[in-house]
Design a protein around this motif. Structure first.
Motif, short mmCIF file in Angstrom:
data_model
loop_
_atom_site.label_atom_id
_atom_site.label_comp_id
_atom_site.label_asym_id
_atom_site.label_seq_id
_atom_site.Cartn_x
_atom_site.Cartn_y
_atom_site.Cartn_z
N ASP A 127 0.87 -1.67 -0.02
CA ASP A 127 -0.09 -0.31 -0.34
C ASP A 127 0.35 1.15 -0.18
O ASP A 127 0.67 2.42 -0.87
CB ASP A 127 -1.13 0.10 1.36
CG ASP A 127 -2.72 -1.28 0.98
OD1 ASP A 127 -1.99 -1.76 -0.33
OD2 ASP A 127 -2.33 -1.62 2.02
N LYS A 177 1.41 3.09 -3.20
CA LYS A 177 0.63 4.34 -3.95
C LYS A 177 0.40 5.21 -3.09
O LYS A 177 -0.84 4.88 -2.05
CB LYS A 177 -1.36 3.13 -4.06
CG LYS A 177 -0.24 1.73 -4.58
CD LYS A 177 -1.55 0.71 -4.02
CE LYS A 177 -1.50 -0.61 -4.96
NZ LYS A 177 -2.13 -1.71 -4.35
N ARG A 193 -2.13 12.33 -4.24
CA ARG A 193 -0.92 12.09 -5.51
C ARG A 193 -0.75 14.46 -6.31
O ARG A 193 0.00 14.47 -7.17
CB ARG A 193 -1.63 11.56 -7.19
CG ARG A 193 -1.26 10.17 -6.52
CD ARG A 193 -1.86 9.38 -8.29
NE ARG A 193 -0.97 9.52 -9.25
CZ ARG A 193 -0.29 8.58 -9.44
NH1 ARG A 193 -0.34 7.62 -8.45
NH2 ARG A 193 0.71 8.85 -9.90
#
Length: 429
Positions: free
Chosen positions: A416, A419, A423
């Motif tokens: 995880d 990710k 972003r």
């Protein structure tokens, strides 16, 4: 202390050929007893062996943040130049004293500080997804290639009129040349390389995740069970590998009774075989697409470590030179397959943060290099065949214990922490 000059005067006064010969033998023994060169003492020799490991540890500490800020190309080149300087100045350092020699060994070790990191990072950047294992296998052959070249050449130079100093001058100069070439030909991003066409770039980038600049989640990686068991597994494998690579020549010379030149060539042979097998294994792994990733890396990790342990056990219980040599080769060759196991696992798990995970593997490798001389000196103080049997069985036990949990605990899915949650807050390359 015996007065050397007094002994000398008495023997000269007695004259006679036999007495003069006796004088030479006595003086040789007396000087050897009271003025033994530091290189003949086990403590200093063990420290010199460990010096490279200390240098690796010192170079590894700033490696992760420096790679993040300066890039792999610059950090690799700087460390390589430092290492070449350590090799070039080592003959001079030996003539000065122990401390200068120890410093040069540390400098040599700094050059290899990010070797494992490079093997893990470069395929993720430059290799097409369908060729990643082959790419990694070829890169990891650097360790075998260095032994293939250095050991036989060193054996020849030692017995030649050039002497042992020529070894350091030759390989120091070659190291410097190779790193200069590397700096001029490598880039950290294939998009920036002048020789990469758009077609080739498309193949390289297919299936790759978007590369982003973000802080390394040190805590999350360090508490990931997959990463932890991989680190432990690498510690066990490295313990066996470095004991054999560092002390294999000693075993061949002192226990199997090969001469210096034979030792050089026989020490190189398993690394030649390992490079060939590793290259083949990389291609096979890339073609086994019908198997899940975990099945592939567990297969290679298990094959590697079981084969390694089996080779050590045979070496422990045989007194036959041919069988022992075959077992030695088999153990080194088997260890090379582990790159397709544990390193591939940690690549899949950590993705863009693999440089930190592999930096820790490098750290454990240098810890092993530091511990190996101590372990060998404790278990094999008299360098007898019986003591080497105990050493091989001890290393076999470490390999089994460290690798037992790897097939059951590891996962092939990206963690995880690879990710990003937000972003928009991350600076894109």
């Amino acid at each position: 202390m015996i007065n050397i000059l007094l002994v000398d005067k008495i023997l000269i006064a007695l004259m006679g050929t036999e007495i003069i010969e006796l004088k030479a033998n006595i003086l040789k023994k007396v000087y050897h007893k009271f003025y033994t060169h530091w290189f003949e003492r086990n403590t200093e020799k063990s420290l010199l062996f460990s010096g490279a490991a200390i240098g690796g540890l010192l170079g590894l500490v700033p490696a992760v943040p420096l790679i993040t800020s300066l890039g792999l190309r610059n950090v690799q080149t700087i460390s390589g130049i430092i290492s070449s300087c350590g090799a070039l100045f080592f003959p001079l350092a030996i003539s000065i004293g122990f401390y200068t020699s120890f410093l040069c060994r540390i400098l040599q070790g700094i050059g290899s500080a990010i070797m494992f990191t490079t093997v893990g990072v470069v395929p993720g950047v430059w290799a097409p997804s369908s060729e990643a294992n082959t790419f990694m296998a070829i890169l990891s052959c650097a360790l075998q290639l260095s032994n293939i070249i250095c050991m036989p050449v060193s054996g020849l130079l030692c017995e030649s009129s050039l002497g042992w100093r020529s070894i350091y001058y030759l390989f120091g100069a070659l190291t410097l040349f190779v790193y200069v070439v590397f700096w001029f030909t490598y880039t950290d991003d294939p998009k920036l390389h002048r020789n990469v066409s758009q077609k080739e770039l498309g193949k390289i980038l297919t299936g790759k995740i978007e590369k982003i600049k973000e802080a390394v989640p040190y805590r999350a990686i360090s508490t990931d069970p997959t990463v932890l068991i991989t680190w432990i597994s690498c510690f066990g494998g490295n313990m066996g590998f470095f004991v054999l690579s560092l002390y294999g020549p000693t075993y061949l010379r002192d226990i199997l009774k090969f001469d210096v030149r034979e030792t050089g060539f026989l020490s190189a042979l398993p690394f030649i075989l390992s490079a060939i097998i590793k290259f083949t294994a990389g291609q096979v792994s890339d073609k086994l697409t019908f198997l899940p990733e975990k099945a592939r890396f567990v297969f290679f990790a298990a094959t590697s470590q079981i084969g390694f342990a089996a080779g050590l056990v045979v070496m422990a219980f045989t007194s036959n030179r041919l069988i022992a040599q075959i077992a030695f080769n088999f153990a080194i060759v088997s260890s090379g397959l582990n790159i397709m196991g544990v390193i591939k696992c940690i690549q899949l798990r950590c993705l863009q943060h693999v440089h930190f995970a592999i930096a820790v593997i490098s750290f454990t490798a240098y810890v092993v290099q530091f511990l190996a001389p101590i372990i060998v000196s404790v278990i094999c103080p008299d360098n007898t065949a019986e003591q080497w049997t105990i050493l091989f069985l001890f290393i076999t036990g470490i390999i089994i214990v460290c690798n037992a949990g790897f097939p059951f605990i590891t996962k092939s899915e990206a963690a995880d922490y690879t990710k990003p949650k937000d972003r928009s807050s991350i600076e894109k390359y």
